[in-house]
Enzyme design. Structure first.
Site, PDB file in Angstrom:
ATOM      1  CD1 TRP A   6      -3.050   1.375   0.826  1.00  0.00           C
ATOM      2  CD2 TRP A   6      -1.531   2.607   2.062  1.00  0.00           C
ATOM      3  NE1 TRP A   6      -3.561   2.656   0.982  1.00  0.00           N
ATOM      4  CE2 TRP A   6      -2.520   3.432   1.915  1.00  0.00           C
ATOM      5  CE3 TRP A   6      -0.385   3.049   2.667  1.00  0.00           C
ATOM      6  CZ2 TRP A   6      -2.654   4.728   2.340  1.00  0.00           C
ATOM      7  CZ3 TRP A   6      -0.434   4.112   3.229  1.00  0.00           C
ATOM      8  CH2 TRP A   6      -1.717   4.981   2.993  1.00  0.00           C
ATOM      9  CG  HIS A   7       3.211   2.515   3.230  1.00  0.00           C
ATOM     10  ND1 HIS A   7       2.572   1.455   4.073  1.00  0.00           N
ATOM     11  CD2 HIS A   7       3.197   3.414   3.885  1.00  0.00           C
ATOM     12  CE1 HIS A   7       2.309   1.944   5.057  1.00  0.00           C
ATOM     13  NE2 HIS A   7       2.423   3.070   5.126  1.00  0.00           N
ATOM     14  N   GLY A   8       3.869   1.733  -1.386  1.00  0.00           N
ATOM     15  CA  GLY A   8       4.617   1.838  -2.376  1.00  0.00           C
ATOM     16  C   GLY A   8       4.648   0.616  -3.281  1.00  0.00           C
ATOM     17  CG  PHE A  60       3.212   6.348   0.302  1.00  0.00           C
ATOM     18  CD1 PHE A  60       4.288   6.329  -0.424  1.00  0.00           C
ATOM     19  CD2 PHE A  60       3.281   6.804   1.611  1.00  0.00           C
ATOM     20  CE1 PHE A  60       5.534   6.267   0.219  1.00  0.00           C
ATOM     21  CE2 PHE A  60       4.857   6.917   2.307  1.00  0.00           C
ATOM     22  CZ  PHE A  60       5.735   6.739   1.699  1.00  0.00           C
TER      23      PHE A  60
END
Lengths: 468, 371
Positions: A324-326, A468
């Protein structure tokens, strides 16, 4: 348009003045929606279409799921539409190239001479945040925890509400839509507390995070040239930077929403003072943790299916959280590190950690965090490996070509970041300050603002979580 | 409502008092030796009879030792002078710097020799929010600069597109320029970003020793040999000048061709700022004398000012017809600056022109006891 920019202050002052002067609730919500779209368009107007599409799909899906009450298969079908569209957009814009490049690398390694195309799309700001919010709407209706929004205007405002649009906190439909049912009253707004929160968020971002950012950037720009001391200092600096950056943004978002008469959920609660990694995740980016718990961990079975399955579920959640963050292997590894520690802490042997004295346990959490954040912040795995090696194997590259010089102010800035983090909530400064008499509050606020301005970065960096 | 009024009033009082205390303690920018030179002059305000205020043309071009020696030879002995030339210092900044020096009430100062007060409101540097620009944008100077914006005829060529892209610039580039001045005033008024400098000053821990050093200032009294300038730009300008001598000759020809031009002052020049500057110098008990440095540019506006009686006198060192030696390539470092030999030449010529002015007006280079 960053919250710490003058143009945002001017924009927000206008939005605030008009919002409270409009008499009709629909007009007020319409104004806030227009302002939210304008705020987003200031980043990139082309991606407004994605927000509108996401809103329209969930408006239809929410109504259909509700209308199909009792017919679970139909409801599942409509939910699948929402998941497909929302996650489809997210995957296309954020993950397609990552998966394509990873697959291409695998195929090349296997000697298979074919490759998938890469799209090289620009990542729309905030897509991870608003996608999760819209999903929460359809999912909550599907789970029977929410009735559909009364009007498309309400749903559109929930999705696009500008204080939290681009970097959270991730608001759930069930906690925001009810707030839109009635027109807020100015008498109910704790303006002083909101102003305090806005100020502290501003200081965290503009005076502390932006001051640490150049050194962190320099460390990660030349990981091979960094010695042991610089690597550790860089890790500590990034820990402080990301906290000040993200929690500063959140503070300002909550304050802006409060001044407009709406409540956003808390997102940070002194995470660096927690005693286990598991506990850390209930104090850091709390709304993301809550989303994963409600919409992924629990539906996967949570801890209802035995300890082993629960550990697998935790690993899945942290793997997805990393992604989800990257879209990069560094985030996958980072997620796995946290998944492993949280899982391990659930085992019998590691439970002793909770009985460690306060300081060693805090040190343990901060070490895990700081080291994992080296991977998180690194440009790629080779950069992360170089820095981790420098942290473990004593080297003294500082001063050689390419190695970042240690700024004289980094010690005081880290100290100030620690004080803000450790003392702000623990001593209830926000509450005490807001509780002063109006004259004393105004006087101290004026002094504080004047004292802070000289420390404001004149070259503000974008918020880290905007990526993000 | 009463609570809000009390809170707002208290906020304004708290902010204004703290802000004023901080802003007054912000040190001068260290760039280009500004802080070092100005602090030195202010600390030695009573030591000089003559101050030369100007840009890099003055900084590299006037040697106080030669200037004084020549003045003595011409019958004006015992004069102490200081070269307050600073690279990139335009009229608004120079006027503010001078105001600071004059506020020390220098007991001995008799003359302020002032380089070409153009009062150009254009912000030429690409990095507009640089410490030098920020610092001279106090309220009064900002108002003066914005007032002069209306008189400007064109923006710097490289900023045309930038202003056109600015939403204010779409109406008129002058609006975008005025907004830049206002922005700089905002930075200055709030001491934005000055924290590290303030902290270094309070803790007496300036990271780098100031340049030029005190001993250099005492030895050269503000002059600098341009060949010793460590800036890369100085070396590049020198190489460019040497590579294209025809360009320099074209500039000299252009100055010759424009020698008789007298543009109208109305609507093109900020006469009010000039009058304010001259009045401030006279108010401090000194006499102003304006000069044009030999920096390879014509200066018809200054001639118009003299002809209009706004300037008592004008020393025109840029004119090749009067100072042919200063236009010789051998004495120049680049198109805008003289080399060390050229500085010696100009310093002598400057002293001669100044002495002639003194003799013609019956004034002294030093304050008389009655003053």
């Amino acid at each position: 348009m960053l919250f710490v920019e003058f143009r945002f202050l001017a924009f927000f002052a206008l939005v605030l003045a008009v919002a409270w002067s409009l008499r009709g609730d629909r007009a007020r919500k319409g104004w806030l929606l227009a302002a939210s779209y304008a705020f987003y368009a200031a980043w990139d107007w082309r991606f407004l279409g994605l927000i509108l599409l996401s809103t329209a799909v969930d408006w239809i899906v929410g109504a259909r799921i509700h209308a199909a009450e009792g017919r679970r298969a139909v409801q599942r079908g409509w939910l699948a539409v929402s998941l497909t569209v929302n996650l489809g957009l997210l995957v296309t814009y954020k993950y397609f190239d990552f998966f394509a490049e990873s697959l291409n690398a695998l195929l090349a390694w296997l000697g298979i001479g074919t490759s998938m195309p890469v799209l090289e799309l620009v990542l729309p700001v905030g897509i991870s945040f608003y996608t999760f919010q819209t999903l929460s709407y359809s999912l909550d209706i599907f789970f029977g925890r929410l009735r559909p929004a009364r009007s498309p205007l309400d749903l559109a405002l929930f999705v696009a509400f500008f204080p939290q649009l681009v970097a959270g906190p991730i608001v759930l439909a069930k906690e925001f839509l009810p707030q839109l049912a009635e027109r807020p009253r100015w008498q109910d707004v704790d303006a002083r507390r909101a102003l305090v929160l806005f100020f502290v968020g501003f200081v965290k971002k503009s005076c502390l995070s932006d001051a640490l950012s150049p050194y962190v950037d320099a460390v990660h720009a030349a990981p091979e040239a960094v010695g042991t001391a610089a690597a550790w200092l860089g890790a500590a600096a990034f820990s402080a930077q990301i906290y000040c950056d993200f929690s500063g943004y959140t503070d300002m978002a909550i304050a802006c929403a409060a001044l407009l008469g709406y409540r956003l959920p808390k997102n940070f609660d002194a995470p660096y003072l927690t005693r286990t990694v598991g506990s850390f995740w209930t104090h850091w980016h709390m709304t993301l943790g809550r989303w994963f718990r409600e919409y992924l961990y629990v539906p996967l079975g949570g801890n209802r299916r035995g300890e082993r399955r629960s550990l697998v579920n935790i690993m899945i959640v942290f793997l997805v959280s990393g992604l989800w963050h990257g879209a990069a292997w560094t985030f996958v590894v980072w997620g796995l590190i946290h998944g492993l520690f949280v899982s391990a802490e659930r085992t019998h042997r590691w439970r002793r950690l909770t009985r460690m004295p306060l300081l060693p346990s805090i040190l343990y959490v901060n070490l895990v965090w700081a080291i994992s954040m080296v991977v998180f912040r690194a440009q790629d795995m080779s950069g992360a490996t170089a820095l981790l090696r420098a942290m473990v194997v004593p080297t003294a590259h500082v001063g050689t070509a390419g190695a970042p010089a240690v700024p004289a102010w980094i010690g005081p800035t880290l100290g100030a970041a620690f004080l803000v983090h450790a003392l702000w909530q623990r001593l209830g400064i926000e509450r005490r300050w807001a509780g002063l008499s109006p004259a004393a509050f105004g006087l101290t606020y004026g002094v504080a603002v004047a004292l802070a301005l000289p420390w404001v970065s004149t070259n503000p960096a974008p918020y880290i979580y905007f990526a993000f | 409502m009463r609570a809000w009024i009390a809170a707002t009033s208290a906020f304004l009082i708290g902010f204004a008092a703290t802000n004023r205390a901080l802003v007054s303690r912000v040190p001068l920018p260290a760039e280009a030796g500004l802080r070092s030179k100005v602090e030195y002059v202010r600390a030695h305000a009573d030591d000089f009879d003559v101050l030369l205020v100007g840009s890099s043309a003055t900084l590299y071009g006037v040697r106080p030792d030669v200037f004084e020696e020549e003045l003595a030879r011409l019958g004006h002995p015992g004069v102490r002078s200081f070269n307050l030339g600073v690279g990139g210092m335009g009229s608004f900044e120079a006027a503010q710097v001078l105001e600071g020096v004059l506020s020390e009430r220098p007991a001995r100062l008799a003359w302020v020799l002032y380089e070409e007060p153009l009062f150009d409101p254009l912000l030429w540097y690409p990095d507009v929010y640089n410490p030098r620009y920020v610092h001279w944008h106090d309220l009064r100077t900002t108002v003066d600069a914005i007032g002069a914006v209306a008189l400007a005829d064109a923006p710097p060529p490289y900023k045309v597109d930038e202003y056109a892209a600015d939403w204010l610039g779409r109406f008129d580039w002058r609006l975008a320029l005025a907004a830049e001045h206002l922005g700089l005033f905002g930075w200055r008024a709030t001491a934005l970003g000055e924290g590290p400098d303030l902290a270094r000053r309070w803790t007496a821990r300036d990271a780098d020793p100031l340049w030029p050093s005190r001993s250099e200032l005492e030895r050269d009294r503000g002059w600098m040999d341009i060949s010793l300038d460590p800036e890369e730009g100085a070396r590049r300008a020198h190489e460019k000048f040497r590579e294209d001598p025809a360009a320099w000759r074209a500039r000299v020809d252009a100055i010759r061709a424009s020698a008789d031009e007298r543009p109208a002052l109305e609507g093109t020049y900020d006469v009010a700022s000039l009058r304010g500057l001259l009045a401030a110098i006279r108010g401090a008990g000194a006499e102003p004398l304006v000069y044009v440095a030999p920096r390879g540019l014509p200066s018809p506006l200054m001639a118009s000012l003299r002809d209009a009686g706004e300037l008592d006198a004008l020393l025109e060192f840029h004119l090749p017809s009067r100072y042919p030696r200063l236009a010789e390539e051998a004495l120049r470092w680049d198109a805008s600056h003289l080399n060390a030999e050229g500085a010696t030449e100009w310093s002598r010529a400057f002293a001669a022109a100044f002495a002639a002015h003194l003799d013609a007006t019956g004034r002294s280079a030093r304050r008389t006891p009655s003053r």
